[in-house]
Enzyme design. Structure first.
Site, PDB file in Angstrom:
ATOM      1  CE  LYS A  22      -4.437  -6.752  -7.144  1.00  0.00           C
ATOM      2  NZ  LYS A  22      -4.294  -5.249  -6.430  1.00  0.00           N
ATOM      3  CG  ASN A  23      -6.480  -3.606  -9.347  1.00  0.00           C
ATOM      4  OD1 ASN A  23      -6.303  -4.299  -8.055  1.00  0.00           O
ATOM      5  ND2 ASN A  23      -5.438  -3.209  -9.949  1.00  0.00           N
ATOM      6  CB  CYS A 116       3.240   0.035  -0.918  1.00  0.00           C
ATOM      7  SG  CYS A 116       2.913   0.568  -2.668  1.00  0.00           S
ATOM      8  NE  ARG A 121      -0.163   2.835  -4.409  1.00  0.00           N
ATOM      9  CZ  ARG A 121      -0.794   1.452  -4.690  1.00  0.00           C
ATOM     10  NH1 ARG A 121       0.004   0.544  -3.893  1.00  0.00           N
ATOM     11  NH2 ARG A 121      -1.938   1.340  -5.236  1.00  0.00           N
ATOM     12  CG  ASP A 124      -3.518  14.057  -2.322  1.00  0.00           C
ATOM     13  OD1 ASP A 124      -3.020  13.052  -2.591  1.00  0.00           O
ATOM     14  OD2 ASP A 124      -3.404  15.140  -3.206  1.00  0.00           O
ATOM     15  CG  ASP A 305      -1.223  -2.105 -12.108  1.00  0.00           C
ATOM     16  OD1 ASP A 305      -2.615  -2.334 -11.989  1.00  0.00           O
ATOM     17  OD2 ASP A 305      -0.466  -1.344 -11.533  1.00  0.00           O
ATOM     18  NE  ARG A 397      -1.162  -7.156  -1.291  1.00  0.00           N
ATOM     19  CZ  ARG A 397      -0.881  -6.193  -1.033  1.00  0.00           C
ATOM     20  NH1 ARG A 397       0.359  -5.693  -0.859  1.00  0.00           N
ATOM     21  NH2 ARG A 397      -1.681  -5.306  -1.139  1.00  0.00           N
TER      22      ARG A 397
HETATM   23  C1  EPZ Z   1      -5.236   1.434  -8.433  1.00  0.00           C
HETATM   24  O1  EPZ Z   1      -4.383   1.990  -7.393  1.00  0.00           O
HETATM   25  C2  EPZ Z   1      -4.824  -0.062  -8.448  1.00  0.00           C
HETATM   26  N1  EPZ Z   1      -5.313  -0.662  -7.312  1.00  0.00           N
HETATM   27  C3  EPZ Z   1      -3.202  -0.141  -8.809  1.00  0.00           C
HETATM   28  O2  EPZ Z   1      -2.923  -1.330  -9.026  1.00  0.00           O
HETATM   29  C4  EPZ Z   1      -2.988   0.792 -10.143  1.00  0.00           C
HETATM   30  O3  EPZ Z   1      -1.453   0.592 -10.256  1.00  0.00           O
HETATM   31  C5  EPZ Z   1      -3.286   2.034  -9.985  1.00  0.00           C
HETATM   32  O4  EPZ Z   1      -5.023   2.077  -9.872  1.00  0.00           O
HETATM   33  C6  EPZ Z   1      -3.105   2.896 -11.326  1.00  0.00           C
HETATM   34  O5  EPZ Z   1      -3.906   2.183 -12.219  1.00  0.00           O
HETATM   35  C7  EPZ Z   1      -6.469  -0.774  -7.139  1.00  0.00           C
HETATM   36  O6  EPZ Z   1      -7.251  -0.649  -7.861  1.00  0.00           O
HETATM   37  C8  EPZ Z   1      -6.781  -1.748  -5.924  1.00  0.00           C
HETATM   38  P1  EPZ Z   1      -4.264   5.699  -8.137  1.00  0.00           P
HETATM   39  P2  EPZ Z   1      -4.772   3.392  -6.832  1.00  0.00           P
HETATM   40  O7  EPZ Z   1      -5.118   6.521  -7.172  1.00  0.00           O
HETATM   41  O8  EPZ Z   1      -6.218   3.749  -6.657  1.00  0.00           O
HETATM   42  C9  EPZ Z   1      -1.273   9.264  -7.037  1.00  0.00           C
HETATM   43  C10 EPZ Z   1      -1.771  -3.704  -8.688  1.00  0.00           C
HETATM   44  O9  EPZ Z   1      -0.682  -3.983  -9.007  1.00  0.00           O
HETATM   45  N2  EPZ Z   1      -2.454   9.818  -5.963  1.00  0.00           N
HETATM   46  O10 EPZ Z   1      -4.611   5.859  -9.656  1.00  0.00           O
HETATM   47  O11 EPZ Z   1      -4.141   3.602  -5.358  1.00  0.00           O
HETATM   48  C11 EPZ Z   1      -0.566   8.111  -6.495  1.00  0.00           C
HETATM   49  O12 EPZ Z   1       0.339   8.183  -5.405  1.00  0.00           O
HETATM   50  C12 EPZ Z   1      -2.172  -2.418  -8.161  1.00  0.00           C
HETATM   51  O13 EPZ Z   1      -2.964  -4.459  -8.817  1.00  0.00           O
HETATM   52  C13 EPZ Z   1      -2.329  10.846  -5.393  1.00  0.00           C
HETATM   53  O14 EPZ Z   1      -1.301  11.551  -5.408  1.00  0.00           O
HETATM   54  O15 EPZ Z   1      -3.939   4.215  -7.946  1.00  0.00           O
HETATM   55  C14 EPZ Z   1       0.010   7.240  -7.529  1.00  0.00           C
HETATM   56  O16 EPZ Z   1       1.100   8.125  -8.031  1.00  0.00           O
HETATM   57  C15 EPZ Z   1      -0.765  -1.359  -7.949  1.00  0.00           C
HETATM   58  N3  EPZ Z   1      -3.310  11.225  -4.254  1.00  0.00           N
HETATM   59  C16 EPZ Z   1      -1.105   7.874  -8.659  1.00  0.00           C
HETATM   60  O17 EPZ Z   1      -1.913   8.882  -8.049  1.00  0.00           O
HETATM   61  C17 EPZ Z   1      -4.415  10.483  -4.266  1.00  0.00           C
HETATM   62  O18 EPZ Z   1      -5.344  10.948  -3.419  1.00  0.00           O
HETATM   63  C18 EPZ Z   1      -2.042   6.814  -9.119  1.00  0.00           C
HETATM   64  O19 EPZ Z   1      -2.690   6.376  -8.133  1.00  0.00           O
HETATM   65  C19 EPZ Z   1      -4.492   9.449  -5.100  1.00  0.00           C
HETATM   66  C20 EPZ Z   1      -3.610   8.966  -5.818  1.00  0.00           C
END
Ligand code: EPZ
Length: 416
Positions: A22-23, A116, A121, A124, A305, A397
């Protein structure tokens, strides 16, 4: 809404084939916007998040045609730069179209991605990268408007190795003027898959999988390509835990063991027997297993995850486990539901303390998000009696036919 009903106590036996990730498919679908040429994606998993991303592309003017599990995509007719708010709210990963839209058209308008249940999330870091490349960003009335006459290369240091930010900046950079360097980039396997796809389209991306990624901008990209994304490492881990928690034995096919090393190591530490070969993993559960401690970290650390699924498993371990969730600020919503089933878990901030119990009891529980839902199914497989899991749409999903695959392994499980 749909419910899953599972009667626990059956050992899972047999073999399961893992679906496409998915990711990995979500960013690859967004990256199709960069190409003017038609392309085909093969063995695309039937997931609600994939259907949502396809609708996002179609709302922008991309023509998409499903042929069995091959997705034929023609991005030549993109005519608008606004993603419908309803689709943005449905799936925050829709924000992954921003980089590609800026790269190809220099303009994109999306509604601010909602947080969510697992955390705020924000995006920035995505926006920081776009600004560094010459994008004007306006956030007002709940919308984000981004515009760049012509993107130019930049050096971007990510405060946190965000998966989405790394992917979005990569996509914006492939046609920018000059070279972009992303430092402290995310190293997840899905980033490597996106690099491979972009390079197949004619881009010049190097370094994915390490923490510095270099993108040399090209005039245009797009070739008639066919592409198949990597298998889903989180589905792989989920089935490994399913075998472990039921004490069964399971051959997991079409997977990449290197992508689940942290999960293999933790399950072995708990006493689970695991053998790996090039594209398959054999898991043999044991009647009892030991408590272990887990820290979720960016790849190659233990994946967030897989945290809920491991918590279900450790609820039945011998001893006390400590799980620290370092990635998301609120990813313990499954704790209350597991306690309804008899688990002994105490949560303080980002840490949960799990005292193993001898058995869980079936109960009516509610999935709050995708992986929490999977964790509750796993707990139900091992619990005494019948467990009803509500909120099944979360599971749909990100898991292709989870109930069917588990039933084929001997689980007493169904949907109502
Ligand atoms: C990806 O989400 C995955 N989703 C998530 O999988 C996964 O948990 C996550 O990476 C971490 O591995 C997809 O790939 C579609 P991040 P993403 O940006 O990209 C903070 C699942 O169950 N952050 O690495 O949203 C954020 O708030 C899903 O399959 C900022 O602060 O994850 C979080 O605390 C859930 N500012 C942390 O970083 C930003 O601009 C990790 O977020 C971006 C992120």
């Amino acid at each position: 809404m749909g419910k899953i009903v599972v009667s626990g106590g059956k050992k899972l036996e047999g073999e399961v084939t893992i679906s496409g990730a998915k990711n990995a498919i979500l960013p690859v679908l967004a990256a199709c916007l960069l190409s003017k040429r038609p392309l085909a994606l093969e063995r695309v998993p039937n997931l609600d998040d994939v259907f949502t991303m396809v609708r996002v592309l179609e709302s922008l003017g991309v023509r998409v045609n499903w042929k069995a599990q091959v997705l034929e995509i023609d991005p030549s007719g993109v005519y608008t730069d606004e993603v419908p708010p309803s689709l943005m709210q449905k799936m925050r990963a829709s924000s992954l179209v921003m980089g590609a839209m800026l790269g190809r058209f220099g303009k994109v308008r999306i509604s601010s991605p909602g947080g969510c249940v697992i955390g705020s999330r924000p995006i920035d870091l995505h926006l920081k990268g776009f600004r560094a490349m010459g994008t004007a960003i306006r956030e007002r009335h709940g919308f984000i408007e981004a515009e760049a006459k012509k993107l130019h290369g930049a050096e971007v240091h990510l405060d946190f190795p965000s998966v989405g930010a790394t992917e979005n900046i990569m996509m914006a950079a492939v046609m920018a003027q000059g070279t972009t360097i992303i430092r402290n980039a995310a190293r997840e396997p899905e980033i490597i898959d996106l690099q491979n796809f972009l390079n197949k389209l004619g881009a010049k991306v190097k370094g994915a999988g390490l923490n510095i990624i270099r993108i040399d901008g090209m005039q245009a990209i797009g070739r008639d390509v066919a592409y198949q994304v990597i298998p889903d490492r989180i589905e792989t881990g989920t089935f490994m835990v399913a075998a472990a928690i039921t004490g069964g034995s399971l051959l997991i096919k079409n997977t990449i063991p290197e992508h689940v090393e942290a999960v293999v190591a933790k399950l072995r530490e708990a006493g689970v027997k695991i053998e790996v070969e090039s594209d398959r993993i054999f898991v043999r559960g044991t009647p009892m297993w030991k408590a272990v401690d887990i820290q979720t970290l960016p790849f190659p650390g233990f994946p967030t995850d897989m945290q809920p699924q491991m918590m279900s498993f450790l609820s039945l371990a011998q001893g006390t486990s400590v799980i620290t969730e370092n990635i998301f600020e609120n990813r313990f919503r499954h704790v209350g539901e597991l306690r309804k089933m008899g688990a002994n878990i105490r949560t303080e901030g980002r840490t949960s303390i799990i005292r193993g119990v001898s058995q869980l009891s079936g109960s009516v529980v509610e999935a709050s998000d995708l992986r929490a839902g999977a964790a509750l199914v796993l707990a139900g497989l091992a619990a005494e009696g019948t467990t009803v899991i509500e909120g099944v749409y979360h599971i749909d999903r990100g898991y292709e036919d989870l109930v069917g695959k588990l039933r084929s392994l001997g689980a007493d499980i169904g949907r109502v």
